[in-house]
Write a protein that holds these residues in place. Structure first.
Motif, PDB file in Angstrom:
ATOM      1  N   VAL A 294       4.434  -9.298   1.482  1.00 28.74           N
ATOM      2  CA  VAL A 294       3.519  -8.221   1.867  1.00 28.74           C
ATOM      3  C   VAL A 294       2.162  -8.461   1.221  1.00 28.74           C
ATOM      4  O   VAL A 294       2.082  -8.792   0.036  1.00 28.74           O
ATOM      5  CB  VAL A 294       4.054  -6.838   1.431  1.00 28.74           C
ATOM      6  N   ILE A 295       1.118  -8.299   2.006  1.00 26.78           N
ATOM      7  CA  ILE A 295      -0.258  -8.237   1.514  1.00 26.78           C
ATOM      8  C   ILE A 295      -0.887  -7.043   2.210  1.00 26.78           C
ATOM      9  O   ILE A 295      -0.948  -7.007   3.448  1.00 26.78           O
ATOM     10  CB  ILE A 295      -1.066  -9.515   1.826  1.00 26.78           C
ATOM     11  N   GLU A 296      -1.362  -6.055   1.452  1.00 26.69           N
ATOM     12  CA  GLU A 296      -1.919  -4.863   2.081  1.00 26.69           C
ATOM     13  C   GLU A 296      -2.909  -4.185   1.152  1.00 26.69           C
ATOM     14  O   GLU A 296      -2.925  -4.424  -0.055  1.00 26.69           O
ATOM     15  CB  GLU A 296      -0.805  -3.884   2.468  1.00 26.69           C
ATOM     16  N   VAL A 297      -3.744  -3.336   1.759  1.00 24.12           N
ATOM     17  CA  VAL A 297      -4.725  -2.547   1.010  1.00 24.12           C
ATOM     18  C   VAL A 297      -4.422  -1.078   1.290  1.00 24.12           C
ATOM     19  O   VAL A 297      -4.407  -0.648   2.455  1.00 24.12           O
ATOM     20  CB  VAL A 297      -6.167  -2.885   1.416  1.00 24.12           C
ATOM     21  N   LEU A 298      -4.188  -0.309   0.227  1.00 23.78           N
ATOM     22  CA  LEU A 298      -3.882   1.113   0.372  1.00 23.78           C
ATOM     23  C   LEU A 298      -5.166   1.916   0.466  1.00 23.78           C
ATOM     24  O   LEU A 298      -6.160   1.607  -0.205  1.00 23.78           O
ATOM     25  CB  LEU A 298      -3.039   1.609  -0.804  1.00 23.78           C
ATOM     26  N   ARG A 299      -5.119   2.967   1.257  1.00 23.62           N
ATOM     27  CA  ARG A 299      -6.267   3.867   1.413  1.00 23.62           C
ATOM     28  C   ARG A 299      -6.140   5.050   0.446  1.00 23.62           C
ATOM     29  O   ARG A 299      -5.043   5.586   0.247  1.00 23.62           O
ATOM     30  CB  ARG A 299      -6.342   4.420   2.842  1.00 23.62           C
ATOM     31  N   ALA A 300      -7.249   5.470  -0.115  1.00 24.09           N
ATOM     32  CA  ALA A 300      -7.247   6.628  -1.000  1.00 24.09           C
ATOM     33  C   ALA A 300      -6.892   7.888  -0.222  1.00 24.09           C
ATOM     34  O   ALA A 300      -7.272   8.043   0.947  1.00 24.09           O
ATOM     35  CB  ALA A 300      -8.628   6.806  -1.644  1.00 24.09           C
TER      36      ALA A 300
END
Length: 302
Positions: A294-300
């Motif tokens: 997994v490679i991901e960017v979480l949103r605030a």
């Protein structure tokens, strides 16, 4: 990329009050919030493929999504003659995105990322880059970068202090050798974007992380880099200028880049300066084998 980039990276870390890679604490558990899935910051050992993920995250790689791009300068000639593997093994390619029995048979991506430690010319011999501007993630909305990964000792060739001393001891002092690299896995994670207007410096946020192979071996781990561990900066002609968190918050993140790095972000050429001779020594590569699930960017606020 050119040397100037890594030189000002080290300076930027100092400006931000951080003279070393992000020290990620080991953690034992995750927390689940009603509004989504929240992972604890740091490094956690995991059962690959077992956890739910936040559906609002910007996903670069998962079992059912592949948005990975990248580059590979390694051709086996010139300064690239001294790599440990065949040049084709450094390619960032979907051909390697296959079911993995160690991850519940989910698809994963094995890579070997290689960093030059002598010269800064094409210092990041290969690397990962994903473009996702259409997702509408702004720098102000970035909450964390998440990697689920496993270190692969069989494909790694990471120089240790004795190797650096043998290769460069006639050029660097003991302190410089110690600063150059700590012999662990280091990755520079960079969220990159455009400037506010045409011709303006580009907007970025990033850090260098460190994972100790001796501590995690070939276990699956989750690496969570929270927003507060990122340095926000503008960049123009490889010159970086730190900015406060919240500046250019409305600018859209164009993508994520994952570079192989030394712990300092430097190469021998940084310390030698004008007297450096690129042909005087064979290149000593720092080669880090790993597999990403997994490679991901979480949103605030998710």
């Amino acid at each position: 990329m050119h040397r100037r980039l890594a030189l000002v990276t080290a300076s930027l870390l100092a400006v931000a009050g951080c003279s070393a890679p992000t020290a990620l604490p080991s953690v034992e558990a995750t927390a689940t919030m009603p509004s989504g899935v929240v992972f604890a910051p740091g490094i956690t050992t995991i059962d690959c493929g077992a956890d739910a993920h936040d559906p609002t995250a910007v996903v670069v790689l998962s079992d059912d999504l592949y948005r990975v791009g990248g580059w590979n300068h390694i051709n086996g000639v010139g300064s690239f003659e001294t790599v440990a593997l065949e040049p084709s093994q450094y390619a960032i390619t979907a051909k390697n995105y296959l079911p993995d029995a160690t991850c519940g048979n989910a698809k994963t991506l094995p890579v070997v990322l290689a960093k030059k430690t002598y010269d800064w010319d094409q210092q990041h011999a290969n690397g990962i880059e994903s473009q996702f501007a259409s997702d509408g993630l702004t720098f102000g909305a970035v909450d964390a970068i998440v990697l689920e990964m496993r270190l692969d000792a069989a494909t790694s060739s990471i120089p240790q202090p004795a190797d650096y001393e043998a290769a460069y001891g006639d050029l660097l002092t003991a302190d410089q050798l110690s600063e150059l690299d700590g012999g662990k896995v280091n990755l520079e994670l960079t969220l990159f974007g455009s400037g506010a207007a045409a011709g303006d410096p580009s907007m970025n946020a990033g850090t260098i992380i460190e994972v100790d192979p001796a501590a995690y071996g070939d276990e699956w781990i989750r690496v969570v880099v929270p927003r507060e561990d990122l340095t926000f900066y503008t960049e123009q002609n490889y010159e970086r200028t730190a900015v406060a968190d919240g500046v250019n918050a409305d600018l859209v993140v164009s993508g994520l880049r994952i570079n192989p790095e030394t712990s300092s972000g430097n190469e021998v050429r940084v310390y030698v300066g004008d007297a450096f001779d690129p042909l005087a020594k064979p290149e000593l590569f720092k080669e880090m084998g790993m597999t990403f699930a997994v490679i991901e960017v979480l949103r605030a606020g998710s």
